[in-house]
Design a protein around this motif. Sequence first.
Motif, PDB file in Angstrom:
ATOM      1  N   ARG A 135       4.151   5.634   2.425  1.00 20.86           N
ATOM      2  CA  ARG A 135       4.572   7.044   2.482  1.00 20.86           C
ATOM      3  C   ARG A 135       4.424   7.586   3.895  1.00 20.86           C
ATOM      4  N   ASP A 136       3.321   7.238   4.557  1.00 27.30           N
ATOM      5  CA  ASP A 136       3.129   7.694   5.938  1.00 27.30           C
ATOM      6  C   ASP A 136       4.218   7.142   6.860  1.00 27.30           C
ATOM      7  N   ALA A 137       4.692   5.906   6.543  1.00 23.71           N
ATOM      8  CA  ALA A 137       5.662   5.246   7.421  1.00 23.71           C
ATOM      9  C   ALA A 137       7.101   5.698   7.162  1.00 23.71           C
ATOM     10  N   VAL A 138       7.481   5.829   5.861  1.00 19.41           N
ATOM     11  CA  VAL A 138       8.899   6.091   5.568  1.00 19.41           C
ATOM     12  C   VAL A 138       9.133   7.358   4.737  1.00 19.41           C
ATOM     13  N   ASP A 152       8.372  10.108   1.299  1.00 23.92           N
ATOM     14  CA  ASP A 152       8.026  10.087  -0.124  1.00 23.92           C
ATOM     15  C   ASP A 152       8.811   9.052  -0.918  1.00 23.92           C
ATOM     16  N   ASN A 153      10.035   8.707  -0.474  1.00 23.72           N
ATOM     17  CA  ASN A 153      10.838   7.720  -1.193  1.00 23.72           C
ATOM     18  C   ASN A 153      10.745   6.371  -0.493  1.00 23.72           C
ATOM     19  N   ILE A 154      10.332   5.351  -1.236  1.00 29.04           N
ATOM     20  CA  ILE A 154      10.162   4.019  -0.644  1.00 29.04           C
ATOM     21  C   ILE A 154      11.526   3.386  -0.416  1.00 29.04           C
ATOM     22  N   SER A 155      11.800   3.039   0.815  1.00 28.60           N
ATOM     23  CA  SER A 155      13.050   2.329   1.115  1.00 28.60           C
ATOM     24  C   SER A 155      12.939   0.892   0.626  1.00 28.60           C
ATOM     25  N   ARG A 156      14.089   0.314   0.261  1.00 35.03           N
ATOM     26  CA  ARG A 156      14.080  -1.082  -0.190  1.00 35.03           C
ATOM     27  C   ARG A 156      13.781  -2.003   0.984  1.00 35.03           C
ATOM     28  N   GLY A 157      13.047  -3.068   0.680  1.00 36.48           N
ATOM     29  CA  GLY A 157      12.745  -4.055   1.714  1.00 36.48           C
ATOM     30  C   GLY A 157      11.580  -3.702   2.606  1.00 36.48           C
ATOM     31  N   VAL A 158      10.974  -2.516   2.380  1.00 34.09           N
ATOM     32  CA  VAL A 158       9.814  -2.135   3.196  1.00 34.09           C
ATOM     33  C   VAL A 158       8.654  -3.052   2.848  1.00 34.09           C
ATOM     34  N   SER A 159       7.988  -3.547   3.857  1.00 34.88           N
ATOM     35  CA  SER A 159       6.858  -4.447   3.599  1.00 34.88           C
ATOM     36  C   SER A 159       5.766  -4.183   4.616  1.00 34.88           C
ATOM     37  N   LEU A 160       4.601  -3.821   4.110  1.00 35.70           N
ATOM     38  CA  LEU A 160       3.431  -3.612   4.977  1.00 35.70           C
ATOM     39  C   LEU A 160       2.301  -4.485   4.438  1.00 35.70           C
ATOM     40  N   PRO A 161       1.406  -4.955   5.301  1.00 33.67           N
ATOM     41  CA  PRO A 161       0.278  -5.750   4.791  1.00 33.67           C
ATOM     42  C   PRO A 161      -0.603  -4.918   3.861  1.00 33.67           C
ATOM     43  N   ALA A 162      -1.094  -5.562   2.820  1.00 32.83           N
ATOM     44  CA  ALA A 162      -1.922  -4.855   1.830  1.00 32.83           C
ATOM     45  C   ALA A 162      -3.238  -4.386   2.445  1.00 32.83           C
ATOM     46  N   LEU A 163      -3.802  -5.177   3.355  1.00 34.34           N
ATOM     47  CA  LEU A 163      -5.054  -4.819   4.026  1.00 34.34           C
ATOM     48  C   LEU A 163      -4.744  -4.514   5.483  1.00 34.34           C
ATOM     49  N   SER A 164      -5.290  -3.413   5.963  1.00 34.91           N
ATOM     50  CA  SER A 164      -5.033  -2.990   7.352  1.00 34.91           C
ATOM     51  C   SER A 164      -5.478  -4.060   8.343  1.00 34.91           C
ATOM     52  N   ARG A 165      -4.602  -4.336   9.306  1.00 35.63           N
ATOM     53  CA  ARG A 165      -4.930  -5.315  10.344  1.00 35.63           C
ATOM     54  C   ARG A 165      -5.618  -4.655  11.535  1.00 35.63           C
ATOM     55  N   GLU A 166      -5.649  -3.312  11.544  1.00 39.70           N
ATOM     56  CA  GLU A 166      -6.270  -2.612  12.685  1.00 39.70           C
ATOM     57  C   GLU A 166      -7.715  -2.191  12.396  1.00 39.70           C
ATOM     58  N   LYS A 167      -7.985  -1.814  11.135  1.00 38.33           N
ATOM     59  CA  LYS A 167      -9.318  -1.280  10.822  1.00 38.33           C
ATOM     60  C   LYS A 167     -10.383  -2.346  11.036  1.00 38.33           C
ATOM     61  N   ARG A 168     -11.475  -1.942  11.651  1.00 42.28           N
ATOM     62  CA  ARG A 168     -12.571  -2.867  11.927  1.00 42.28           C
ATOM     63  C   ARG A 168     -13.721  -2.578  10.955  1.00 42.28           C
ATOM     64  N   TRP A 169     -14.283  -3.653  10.409  1.00 39.12           N
ATOM     65  CA  TRP A 169     -15.365  -3.547   9.420  1.00 39.12           C
ATOM     66  C   TRP A 169     -16.627  -4.180  10.009  1.00 39.12           C
ATOM     67  N   LYS A 170     -17.776  -3.539   9.722  1.00 32.77           N
ATOM     68  CA  LYS A 170     -19.055  -4.061  10.234  1.00 32.77           C
ATOM     69  C   LYS A 170     -19.526  -5.198   9.319  1.00 32.77           C
ATOM     70  N   PHE A 171     -19.545  -6.402   9.872  1.00 31.75           N
ATOM     71  CA  PHE A 171     -19.932  -7.589   9.109  1.00 31.75           C
ATOM     72  C   PHE A 171     -21.390  -7.937   9.405  1.00 31.75           C
ATOM     73  N   PRO A 206       0.841  -1.220   0.000  1.00 31.50           N
ATOM     74  CA  PRO A 206       0.000   0.000   0.000  1.00 31.50           C
ATOM     75  C   PRO A 206       0.866   1.257   0.000  1.00 31.50           C
ATOM     76  N   LEU A 207       0.908   1.963  -1.122  1.00 38.74           N
ATOM     77  CA  LEU A 207       1.819   3.093  -1.270  1.00 38.74           C
ATOM     78  C   LEU A 207       1.492   4.242  -0.324  1.00 38.74           C
ATOM     79  N   ASN A 208       0.196   4.477  -0.072  1.00 36.24           N
ATOM     80  CA  ASN A 208      -0.162   5.581   0.828  1.00 36.24           C
ATOM     81  C   ASN A 208       0.310   5.305   2.255  1.00 36.24           C
TER      82      ASN A 208
END
Length: 588
Positions: A98-101, A103-122, A93-95
């Motif tokens: 960017r918040d984490a590191v 405007d320039n993406i560091s090599r080896g940066v890896s974040l989950p594609a889907l947020s593990r914190e956001k809660r969705w109403k099922f 997830p590029l956005n």
Amino acid sequence: MEKLKEGRIVKVSGPLVVAEGMAGAKMYDVVRVSEMNLIGEIIRLERDMASIQVYEETGGIGPGEPVYPTGAPLSVELGPGLIESIYDGIQRPLNLIRDAVGDNISRGVSLPALSREKRWKFTPLRKVGELVKGGDHLGEVEETSILLHKILLPPGMEGRIIEIKEGEFTVTDPIVRVETKEGIVEVPMMQIWPVRKLRPYREKLSPLIPLSTGQRVIDTFFPISKGGTACVPGPFGSGKTVVQHQLAKWSDADVIVYIGCGERGNEMTDVLMEFPQLKDPRSDEPLSKRTVLIANTSNMPVAAREASVYTGITIAEYFRDMGYSVAVMADSTSRWAEAMREISGRLEEMPGEEGYPAYLGARIAAFYERAGRVTCLGSDTKEGALSVIGAVSPPGGDLSDPVVQATLRVVKVFWSLEDRLAYRRHFPAISWLNSYSLYVENLEEYLKKEVAEDFPDLRGEAMRLLEGEAELEEIVRLVGIDSLSTSDRLILEVARSIREDFLHQNAFHDEDTYTSLKKQYRILKLILHFYERGKDGLKRGVPIQKIEEISVKGQIARAKYIPEDELEKFAEIEGEIDKEMGNLMAKG
């Protein structure tokens, strides 16, 4: 699971890394290269040597550094949170990066594609005790104000529900427990799926419903069906990206997956800036609320272009499985082919035509074959459609380029962009003489039933006039317009009206940027009504000059600006044509 042994790098050649000691690894497994944890994918295995395509910059890495196998293929995360996201080619997830590191993406940066914190109403749609199988809807999540994300039981699973929850959960929380033959399985909202593996469906259906785009030259003359494939080749500056943007904005698909594959960064920036501001014509909500962006621009690692194409099509298949109509815009597959050529060269494979790998055609065909209108998996019969529209950027607009030819062998619609038209400021610059659609006959019944019985006939008549104009222009260039018969001069006049008043479309005009099928029919019928009355006038002795100077032509030219809710005005203009031609005939 047995822990795989780490390998050692023996060679680095740009995005290609060769490692030894990789016994036990499989083709297309993901590996982590060096202590920087760069993401790579195994693309060749010989004994314990693995050739790895690295999806990040490999500068500074050398022989002797470790390679860590993961034992899993390159996969994407599928679940709530995909819509409105912007990912790179390997679904980072590029956005969020960017918040984490910055405007320039560091090599080896890896974040989950889907947020593990956001809660969705099922909201569950099934009850305890029900039998379910792969593809069934378990419940819904309102992902955006215009898209209900349907939570599906993963393909291949079957059993009885013993627990189903309601409330707010993260994508990894178990929401359903299913008793299967293998035991009790906990199902979260998120699925993980290998990008190179096609998502299964029950049956492929015939392409009988048009994908309405609001672009007159496409919908009327060279339509694409829902579940269809199209390619847009053309030279630099002929408007490929504008066509792709227009289709992404106005096509009547429920979900758009836009893949910026090796294109310039400013083009993806345009999409990012425009889509949140533009309103979806059906819901009046921002277009971004039904869009997923995959950005792998020209300054990003070359090898990741291949991953971006597979990532985009897999996400699109996931939404198709929910029963949605999905459109994929790939801009441009030429850049993907160039990445294949570079990797193939570094692997020292025998080159094919113009240095492209011999398997170029097979890879392109495999990508487009994932399109289609299908009956989805599951107990209930739901239909989904996945349409793929790929831009191709051949050098100098050369249509004999291997990428264009390989694409034309598999797609059913060819929109030929011409710089000649673009330089004359005729947009969309789609040639009406070179383009074709093999869906025309399939869609005739739909158009007769939903728009008008004579719509296909009007289309055929208009195409005959445009082809006739092309032949007559040769004569005019040689001996002048005065040498033509009056009926031929009328054909030239009407064909000019079709070109300027129907085919030409202004993407920046509020009324002209989008035209419904019903309005397209009314404009075309109006122009051809003028042609029929003109022929009557010539038979009654009216001079061709009088017909060419008739004042109602101004109203015909402005008809494309008539709002969608005022289509009754077309009948008034037709009445005006009858009146003026009647006056001329009375004098004639």
